[in-house]
Design an enzyme around this catalytic site. Structure first.
Site, short mmCIF file in Angstrom:
data_model
loop_
_atom_site.label_atom_id
_atom_site.label_comp_id
_atom_site.label_asym_id
_atom_site.label_seq_id
_atom_site.Cartn_x
_atom_site.Cartn_y
_atom_site.Cartn_z
N LYS A 196 -5.01 1.52 -13.58
CA LYS A 196 -5.58 1.35 -12.23
C LYS A 196 -7.08 1.21 -12.36
CE LYS A 196 -6.01 3.55 -7.71
NZ LYS A 196 -5.71 4.74 -6.91
N ARG A 206 -8.57 1.97 2.07
CA ARG A 206 -9.30 3.21 2.37
C ARG A 206 -9.52 3.37 3.86
NH1 ARG A 206 -13.49 3.10 -2.75
NH2 ARG A 206 -11.83 3.17 -4.30
N LYS A 249 -2.91 -2.56 -11.88
CA LYS A 249 -3.43 -2.60 -10.51
C LYS A 249 -4.94 -2.84 -10.51
CE LYS A 249 -3.79 0.48 -6.54
NZ LYS A 249 -3.46 1.79 -6.01
C1 PBG Z 1 -5.65 6.21 -3.85
C2 PBG Z 1 -5.11 4.84 -3.73
C3 PBG Z 1 -5.84 3.69 -3.51
C4 PBG Z 1 -4.94 2.67 -3.47
C5 PBG Z 1 -3.67 3.20 -3.66
N1 PBG Z 1 -3.80 4.57 -3.83
C6 PBG Z 1 -7.27 3.52 -3.26
C7 PBG Z 1 -8.25 3.99 -4.25
O1 PBG Z 1 -7.93 4.34 -5.39
O2 PBG Z 1 -9.40 4.01 -3.87
C8 PBG Z 1 -5.30 1.24 -3.24
C9 PBG Z 1 -4.19 0.42 -2.76
C10 PBG Z 1 -4.63 -0.79 -2.07
O3 PBG Z 1 -5.81 -1.15 -1.98
O4 PBG Z 1 -3.72 -1.45 -1.57
N2 PBG Z 1 -5.00 7.00 -4.78
ZN ZN Z 2 -6.11 8.88 -4.86
#
Ligand code: PBG
Ligand code: ZN
Length: 325
Positions: A196, A206, A249
């Site tokens: 990620k 967010r 991701k």
């Molecule tokens: C947080 C989380 C995020 C996403 C999924 N889980 C945001 C981040 O890490 O800031 C992003 C998913 C998306 O943008 O569709 N654990």
């Molecule tokens: Zn998170």
């Protein structure tokens, strides 16, 4: 020297020949549809940055999942937005937490079958809105593992099929596997957000999930997009810790990493086509600059072509409607 008369256009002559020659076929069976459930919400709520995606009150969840199952989409990914946040993210692992309640409702009342996956993280549930617990000005890895474990076990107790840790804490797969096994949930699978990346494409999410960090950013735990070798190390580490499905991701700007994972490891691969990827398409389509359905098919097929077995995507319903004809 004689030249064979190679003419590749012979195989593009008509629709039926083109169909026969199709190498990569996107299927509704490849799709995982994200769902957002918000505690204390009276009715469905639109989110401006993600057109056509809504936050749902608990009472609407079963209906929504039924309509997803009707589209032949095999899985959902649940995200929760709690009414109360605190320092340790209690609402994330409480028996009466919004996600736990949603999971049991779906288990109890769904007309058809669907695989239930749920996000395992702290950022929606803590006041600091970081993916790990805060100690001083740092995100503390090892104390977070205990909480992630508790979240996963509580979701398993509610009836989840697959837990999906997205916190990017070192050792999260190992801790969760241990926790699940110790509680007798040996058949609950882990789909980890293995690679990620720290991405600007998460902004609409967010906004949707109320999880923008209150101080600093996520760079001390999420991967930099400059480091493909490190991304492969994350994947490898999760495999060694017993992950069932790895995830790359975001998806579209990271197709090389999906392909690399495919060629380097024997493990199911999911790709998360994130909120920003969705909003880019929706915004351009709204202007009439691109065709939403066609771009959806092209982008998701490309993610599959790169090597993904399954795709978590906000485009799931659009793609399924197109594929179901
Ligand atoms: C947080 C989380 C995020 C996403 C999924 N889980 C945001 C981040 O890490 O800031 C992003 C998913 C998306 O943008 O569709 N654990
Ligand atoms: Zn998170």
């Amino acid at each position: 020297m004689s030249f064979p008369n190679v003419r590749l256009r012979r195989l593009r002559k008509n629709k039926k020949i083109r169909e026969l020659l199709e190498e990569v076929r996107l299927s509704t069976k490849d799709l995982i549809c994200p769902i957002f459930v918000q505690e204390d919400l009276k009715s469905r709520m639109q989110v401006e940055s993600m057109p056509d995606i809504e936050r749902l009150p608990l009472k609407d969840v079963v209906d929504e999942v039924n309509s997803i199952a009707d589209l032949k989409i095999p899985a959902i990914m649940l995200f929760g937005i709690p009414a109360k946040k605190d320092d340790i993210g209690t609402a994330a692992f409480s028996e009466n937490g919004i996600v736990q309640r949603a999971i049991s409702e779906i288990r109890k009342s769904l007309d058809s079958e669907i695989a239930i996956m749920a996000d395992v993280c702290l950022c929606q549930y803590t006041t600091a809105a970081h993916c790990g617990l805060v100690k001083g000005d740092k995100i503390d890895n090892d104390s977070t593992l205990d909480v992630l474990k508790k979240i996963a076990v509580s979701q398993a107790q509610a009836g989840v099929d697959v837990v999906s840790p997205s916190a990017m804490m070192d050792g999260q797969v190992k801790a969760i596997r241990q926790g699940l096994d110790d509680s007798g949930f040996t058949d609950v699978a882990i789909m980890s957000h293995s690679a990620k990346h720290r991405s600007s494409l998460y902004s609409p999410f967010r906004d949707m999930a109320h999880c923008a960090p209150k101080f600093s950013d996520r760079k001390t735990y999420q991967l930099p997009y400059t480091n493909p070798t490190e991304a492969m190390r994350e994947v490898e580490t999760d495999i060694l810790e017993g992950v069932d499905i790895v995830m790359i991701k975001p998806a579209l700007a990271y197709l090389d990493l999906i392909a690399k994972t495919r060629s380097s490891f024997n493990i199911p691969i999911s790709a998360y086509s994130v909120s920003g990827e969705y909003s880019l398409i929706k915004a351009a389509a709204k202007q009439g600059w691109i065709d939403e359905r066609e771009v959806t098919m092209e982008v998701l097929t490309a993610i599959k072509r790169a090597g993904a077995d399954m795709i978590v995507t906000y485009l799931s319903k659009i793609a399924a409607k197109t594929l179901n004809g």
